[in-house]
Design a protein around this motif. Sequence first.
Motif, short mmCIF file in Angstrom:
data_model
loop_
_atom_site.label_atom_id
_atom_site.label_comp_id
_atom_site.label_asym_id
_atom_site.label_seq_id
_atom_site.Cartn_x
_atom_site.Cartn_y
_atom_site.Cartn_z
N ARG A 90 -11.27 8.48 -11.18
CA ARG A 90 -10.99 8.66 -9.76
C ARG A 90 -10.94 7.34 -8.98
N ARG A 91 -11.47 6.26 -9.56
CA ARG A 91 -11.41 4.95 -8.88
C ARG A 91 -10.03 4.32 -9.03
N ARG A 92 -9.23 4.82 -9.95
CA ARG A 92 -7.93 4.25 -10.27
C ARG A 92 -6.84 4.99 -9.48
N THR A 93 -5.96 4.22 -8.83
CA THR A 93 -4.84 4.79 -8.08
C THR A 93 -3.57 4.64 -8.91
N ILE A 94 -2.86 5.75 -9.10
CA ILE A 94 -1.59 5.76 -9.83
C ILE A 94 -0.46 5.75 -8.80
N VAL A 95 0.50 4.87 -9.02
CA VAL A 95 1.61 4.70 -8.09
C VAL A 95 2.91 5.09 -8.78
N SER A 96 3.78 5.78 -8.06
CA SER A 96 5.10 6.14 -8.60
C SER A 96 6.11 6.15 -7.45
#
Length: 147
Positions: free
Chosen positions: A92-98
């Motif tokens: 949950r600390r990691r942000t995924i970008v697309s």
Amino acid sequence: MSTSVDDAIRALLLLMPRLVGRVKRTPPPPELASFNLAPRHLSLLAYLLFEGKLGVNELASRLEVAPATVSLMVGDLSRKGILRRREDDADRRRTIVSIAAEHHAAIDAWLGRGAAAWRAALSPLTAQQRRMFVDTLLAYERAIGDA
């Protein structure tokens, strides 16, 4: 056929301005024109187009900038609706970008040609030749930066 260093420089002095000019004359598609995309956004968008979804830290590493810089760019492009960010379900600390689905086709049509052109230029080369080409461009960038 042997090419001297001076012959190669002459050829590149003609070629580089043409390449830069062509890139600059490739405006964003009409559906992206109102977003005022800056050159710094292009590399980020190109990576997401080429690689798919990436984390902010992965983008920062590939773009060779600080994660905070990528976070600011992602925030700006997310507010404009160009990018989507979500939490990684596994961390949950990691942000995924697309790239947002509604802009993917326009970005692909705009930036995908560059990737296809590089693929056409680099595919005939051996891995060693490709490495030498990239290393040469990096050396040029360093030298021009020192000047």
